[in-house]
Write a protein that holds these residues in place. Structure first.
Motif, PDB file in Angstrom:
ATOM      1  N   GLY A 146      -5.956   0.401   6.394  1.00 29.56           N
ATOM      2  CA  GLY A 146      -5.205   0.939   5.266  1.00 29.56           C
ATOM      3  C   GLY A 146      -5.669   2.329   4.876  1.00 29.56           C
ATOM      4  O   GLY A 146      -4.848   3.214   4.577  1.00 29.56           O
TER       5      GLY A 146
ATOM      6  N   ALA B 271      -2.362   3.012  11.056  1.00 31.19           N
ATOM      7  CA  ALA B 271      -3.036   1.799  10.586  1.00 31.19           C
ATOM      8  C   ALA B 271      -3.447   0.938  11.771  1.00 31.19           C
ATOM      9  O   ALA B 271      -4.546   0.371  11.798  1.00 31.19           O
ATOM     10  CB  ALA B 271      -2.123   1.010   9.647  1.00 31.19           C
TER      11      ALA B 271
ATOM     12  N   LEU C 193      -4.961  -2.306  -0.862  1.00 27.67           N
ATOM     13  CA  LEU C 193      -5.564  -2.262   0.469  1.00 27.67           C
ATOM     14  C   LEU C 193      -5.745  -3.669   1.021  1.00 27.67           C
ATOM     15  O   LEU C 193      -5.761  -3.879   2.237  1.00 27.67           O
ATOM     16  CB  LEU C 193      -6.912  -1.540   0.420  1.00 27.67           C
TER      17      LEU C 193
ATOM     18  N   LEU D  20       0.852  -1.182   0.000  1.00 27.10           N
ATOM     19  CA  LEU D  20       0.000   0.000   0.000  1.00 27.10           C
ATOM     20  C   LEU D  20       0.894   1.239   0.000  1.00 27.10           C
ATOM     21  O   LEU D  20       1.648   1.470   0.959  1.00 27.10           O
ATOM     22  CB  LEU D  20      -0.911  -0.001   1.232  1.00 27.10           C
TER      23      LEU D  20
END
Length: 255
Positions: free
Chosen positions: A112, A195, A64, A50
């Motif tokens: 993400g 995240a 993702l 990502l």
């Protein structure tokens, strides 16, 4: 403060948790051989990791998902699989196999997006199952806040295992991720704190409908925040560090 197990046995075989662990390990083994080849591994990250700048340009939305099955090294992989093994089986037990898989993927995708929002122009690749596993931990906190979790504390030459309520361990972990996100530069690489925090909050939100259907706070009152079944028992003890006793030595001119 490393969790090593919980006292919360699941009532069914956690097939999806095992499959997710096998997938993460298998995929890592498929590319670990090029980790020392900068050109090859960078090209691999560009394709599958990502990268917020790519998402901002409208590219690579599939990353993702794919980034959730990649890891940057052996310790990164081992730590994530340990957390997934400890907490994943109970959430799978509560949601069922398919529901748990959808929950896991949704938490990872949400993590993400939060990482992307924290630095949309960043070209730093983000990899790891941490965001999805953080979602599992968030769900665990809501359903089993007082389940016992054994943590390993290591201090220089001794270690000890302590059983503590899950909410303490999980709340401390989340606080560290949130504080780390505020204090870090997302363009500098390192730990993807946002995240982790985003996945944790997503897990709380995704498990909330189940918690509410069971009565919300009344569910906690009925169970006292503990698993609705007998908890596993383990023998807990300190490490045995050998002690060397004092010995008398003969006196001489060197005394």
């Amino acid at each position: 403060m490393l969790p090593i197990r919980d006292h919360n046995p699941s009532g069914r075989t956690p097939y999806v948790t095992y499959i997710l662990m096998a997938a993460n390990i298998g995929i890592f083994l498929s590319y670990v051989g090029i980790m020392q080849e900068a050109r090859l591994i960078n090209a691999f990250w560009i394709d599958w990791a990502l990268i917020p700048a790519r998402l901002e340009a409208g590219q690579g939305t599939y990353t993702l998902v794919t980034s959730m099955f990649l890891h940057g090294g052996w310790m990164h992989l081992a730590g994530n699989m340990l957390f997934l093994y400890i907490f994943g089986d109970n959430i799978e037990d509560e949601l069922g196999h398919l529901g748990y898989l959808l929950f896991y993927l949704a938490a990872g995708i949400a993590a993400g997006w939060v990482q992307y929002i924290s630095a949309p122009g960043s070209v730093i690749p983000t990899v790891g199952a941490s965001g999805a596993i953080a979602g599992v931990m968030g769900g665990y906190l809501l359903l089993f806040p007082k389940a016992k979790v054994d943590i390993l504390i290591i201090f220089i030459v001794f270690f000890r295992i302590f059983p503590i309520p899950a909410w303490i361990m999980l709340a401390v972990w989340f606080a560290l991720q949130f504080a780390g996100g505020i204090g870090s530069d997302p363009d500098a690489g390192g730990v993807a704190y946002w995240a982790h925090a985003g996945g944790f909050v997503a897990g709380l939100a995704l498990i909330s409908p189940l918690w509410i259907r069971r009565g919300g706070p009344a569910f906690w009152d009925r169970t006292d925040g503990r698993p609705p079944h007998p908890q596993a028992r383990y023998r807990i003890g300190a490490s045995s560090i050998p002690k060397v006793g004092q010995q008398r030595r003969p006196r001489g001119p060197w005394s």
